[in-house]
Write a protein that holds these residues in place. Sequence first.
Motif, mmCIF file in Angstrom:
data_model
loop_
_atom_site.group_PDB
_atom_site.id
_atom_site.type_symbol
_atom_site.label_atom_id
_atom_site.label_comp_id
_atom_site.label_asym_id
_atom_site.label_seq_id
_atom_site.Cartn_x
_atom_site.Cartn_y
_atom_site.Cartn_z
ATOM 1 N N LYS A 60 -15.245 4.865 4.617
ATOM 2 C CA LYS A 60 -15.292 3.404 4.772
ATOM 3 C C LYS A 60 -14.589 2.971 6.059
ATOM 4 O O LYS A 60 -14.883 1.926 6.604
ATOM 5 N N ARG A 149 -9.084 7.405 -12.302
ATOM 6 C CA ARG A 149 -8.177 6.886 -11.273
ATOM 7 C C ARG A 149 -7.071 6.087 -11.950
ATOM 8 O O ARG A 149 -7.333 5.102 -12.638
ATOM 9 N N GLY A 201 -2.763 2.297 -1.740
ATOM 10 C CA GLY A 201 -2.895 1.248 -0.733
ATOM 11 C C GLY A 201 -3.095 1.856 0.630
ATOM 12 O O GLY A 201 -3.276 3.072 0.759
ATOM 13 N N SER A 202 -3.084 1.012 1.634
ATOM 14 C CA SER A 202 -3.440 1.441 2.981
ATOM 15 C C SER A 202 -2.377 0.979 3.976
ATOM 16 O O SER A 202 -1.647 0.022 3.710
ATOM 17 N N GLY A 238 -5.670 8.065 -0.107
ATOM 18 C CA GLY A 238 -5.350 8.011 1.323
ATOM 19 C C GLY A 238 -4.172 7.083 1.520
ATOM 20 O O GLY A 238 -3.300 7.005 0.658
ATOM 21 N N PRO A 273 -7.879 10.511 3.330
ATOM 22 C CA PRO A 273 -7.406 9.741 4.486
ATOM 23 C C PRO A 273 -8.549 9.050 5.204
ATOM 24 O O PRO A 273 -9.622 9.626 5.384
ATOM 25 N N GLY A 274 -8.326 7.824 5.603
ATOM 26 C CA GLY A 274 -9.335 7.112 6.382
ATOM 27 C C GLY A 274 -8.762 6.730 7.736
ATOM 28 O O GLY A 274 -9.008 7.350 8.763
ATOM 29 N N ARG A 275 -7.899 5.719 7.715
ATOM 30 C CA ARG A 275 -7.344 5.158 8.944
ATOM 31 C C ARG A 275 -6.700 6.200 9.853
ATOM 32 O O ARG A 275 -6.890 6.186 11.064
ATOM 33 N N ARG A 311 -9.775 -7.701 11.642
ATOM 34 C CA ARG A 311 -8.444 -7.365 11.135
ATOM 35 C C ARG A 311 -7.349 -8.380 11.500
ATOM 36 O O ARG A 311 -6.514 -8.695 10.652
ATOM 37 N N TYR A 315 -5.813 -9.724 8.033
ATOM 38 C CA TYR A 315 -4.555 -9.095 7.585
ATOM 39 C C TYR A 315 -3.374 -9.452 8.478
ATOM 40 O O TYR A 315 -2.348 -8.780 8.416
ATOM 41 N N TYR A 371 -11.715 0.550 10.385
ATOM 42 C CA TYR A 371 -11.985 -0.786 9.861
ATOM 43 C C TYR A 371 -12.284 -1.781 10.990
ATOM 44 O O TYR A 371 -11.929 -2.950 10.915
ATOM 45 N N MET A 375 -16.442 -3.174 9.617
ATOM 46 C CA MET A 375 -16.257 -4.496 9.017
ATOM 47 C C MET A 375 -16.896 -5.584 9.868
ATOM 48 O O MET A 375 -16.709 -6.776 9.608
HETATM 49 N N1 LLP Z 1 -9.309 6.033 -0.932
HETATM 50 C C1 LLP Z 1 -9.590 4.860 -1.525
HETATM 51 C C2 LLP Z 1 -9.978 4.852 -2.926
HETATM 52 C C3 LLP Z 1 -9.518 3.669 -0.780
HETATM 53 O O1 LLP Z 1 -9.786 2.519 -1.373
HETATM 54 C C4 LLP Z 1 -9.153 3.708 0.581
HETATM 55 C C5 LLP Z 1 -9.074 2.497 1.385
HETATM 56 C C6 LLP Z 1 -8.887 4.967 1.166
HETATM 57 C C7 LLP Z 1 -8.955 6.101 0.369
HETATM 58 C C8 LLP Z 1 -8.512 5.133 2.601
HETATM 59 O O2 LLP Z 1 -7.303 4.514 2.898
HETATM 60 P P1 LLP Z 1 -6.676 4.699 4.348
HETATM 61 O O3 LLP Z 1 -6.294 6.158 4.499
HETATM 62 O O4 LLP Z 1 -7.686 4.287 5.347
HETATM 63 O O5 LLP Z 1 -5.506 3.810 4.354
HETATM 64 N N2 LLP Z 1 -9.849 -2.919 5.769
HETATM 65 C C9 LLP Z 1 -8.433 -2.699 5.596
HETATM 66 C C10 LLP Z 1 -8.150 -1.407 4.876
HETATM 67 C C11 LLP Z 1 -8.826 -1.316 3.532
HETATM 68 C C12 LLP Z 1 -8.560 -0.036 2.816
HETATM 69 C C13 LLP Z 1 -9.442 0.106 1.638
HETATM 70 N N3 LLP Z 1 -9.310 1.326 0.922
HETATM 71 C C14 LLP Z 1 -7.769 -2.753 6.970
HETATM 72 O O6 LLP Z 1 -8.444 -2.975 7.959
HETATM 73 O O7 LLP Z 1 -6.560 -2.601 7.064
#
Ligand code: LLP
Length: 419
Positions: A60, A149, A201-202, A238, A273-275, A311, A315, A371, A375
């Motif tokens: 995502k 979950r 959370g993120s 993540g 991990p995403g971000r 963003r 946020y 993101y 987005m």
């Molecule tokens: N796993 C799940 C189930 C999630 O919902 C998310 C992010 C991730 C992993 C990845 O999280 P990360 O490693 O990227 O923190 N649009 C927002 C961030 C939304 C995150 C949604 N879920 C922003 O721009 O800050």
Amino acid sequence: MNYFEYRNDQLYAEDVPIADLARRINTPFFVYSARTLRRHFRVFDEAFAGTDHLVCYAMKALSNLSILKLFASMGAGFDIVSVGELMRCLRIGADPRKIVFSGVGKTDEEIAAALEAGILMINVESRPELHRVAEVAGRMKHRAPVSLRVNPDLDPGTHPHISTGHRDSKFGVPLSQVDEYYAEASALAQLEIVGLSTHIGSQITEMAPFAEAGRKVAAIVGRLRSAGIALKYLDLGGGLGIPYQEQPPLPSEYARALLKPVAGLGLKIITEPGRVMVGNAGVFVTRVLYNKETDVKRFVVIDGAMNDLIRPVLYQAYHAIVPVDRRMPGKTVTADIVGPVCESGDFFAREREMAEPAEGDLLAVMSAGAYGFVMSSNYNSRPRAPEVIVDGAEVHVIRERESFEDLIRGEHIVSLKPA
Ligand code: LLP
């Protein structure tokens, strides 16, 4: 760590001057660095070396097919949240056995598509979903691999919109009901219970919430084991933050703290991990249209807008914004950097101190890989920006700028009578 650096006061993406890219493809655009993406994946993956693990990139954050293909080629699995994301995985030939499916609102079609593809597991988030998955699996004569979950009820100390591990949030099964859920799930023959997952959370920049979540899920795994429910996978989600302004822990520190409470459980550890994979591997490049001064304020109006990067307003996110050419710094000014969209929320930065740019100058909005493009929207009938990837001196356009025809695709002009 990333490969966007100044050489002779010109900002480069790896070995390519960003100004050259702007001449070639016009502004605004997103540019990613392949070397940075590779490095981020490797460093993250290596942080878990020595532990049976699978890194499921949370696509995502940035889901361009070329980038997914790069990560898949490095051994990544994927965390998906929709059938669209599943199709992206399948399109690039990802291994379905490395896909986990998260999200609170999966439709029957999505569940069926995931089972048909043979993914690793569906992360179930509610009691009705549990039964729905069983029902769909039953119809298909499949046995659905599921994990539950868990919402560990803690405060990850991040922006409320991206905080998911608190009891008020829509995500996950409440801690108090987890054992019941597992008992219920194990009675459903159409389900194969394979795991437990969590995601708190993120943009989390402290280790304590991850460690707390780890301790809580470890306790659950222990109880389930005593109740005769043996799991294979522990999916810890993540959420590791990146340095927009703050200093988050390194992946190695993150992995150490994350693994400590769960290392002895003997489960395969999955992360999502995403971000951290893509955030600092992307930059949004935009051109200054106007310097505008009112009685009380100064605005730098650029050709990028909130439809490209939402963003900051969504946020209150901070993104560093730097000149692409810093040879002749103007005087320092304090300005709002704003786009052309007809909303006061259309800003990239407020009251930002910066070298006064001239009209036509290029600015780079940093850390826009995660993101950012994903987005973006067509608000104000603005075509979405192209995506470019640089690999050393090579440049590849991996998504074209949208055209007017793209904007109206699928629309029908019907002749409605004026009265
Ligand atoms: N796993 C799940 C189930 C999630 O919902 C998310 C992010 C991730 C992993 C990845 O999280 P990360 O490693 O990227 O923190 N649009 C927002 C961030 C939304 C995150 C949604 N879920 C922003 O721009 O800050």
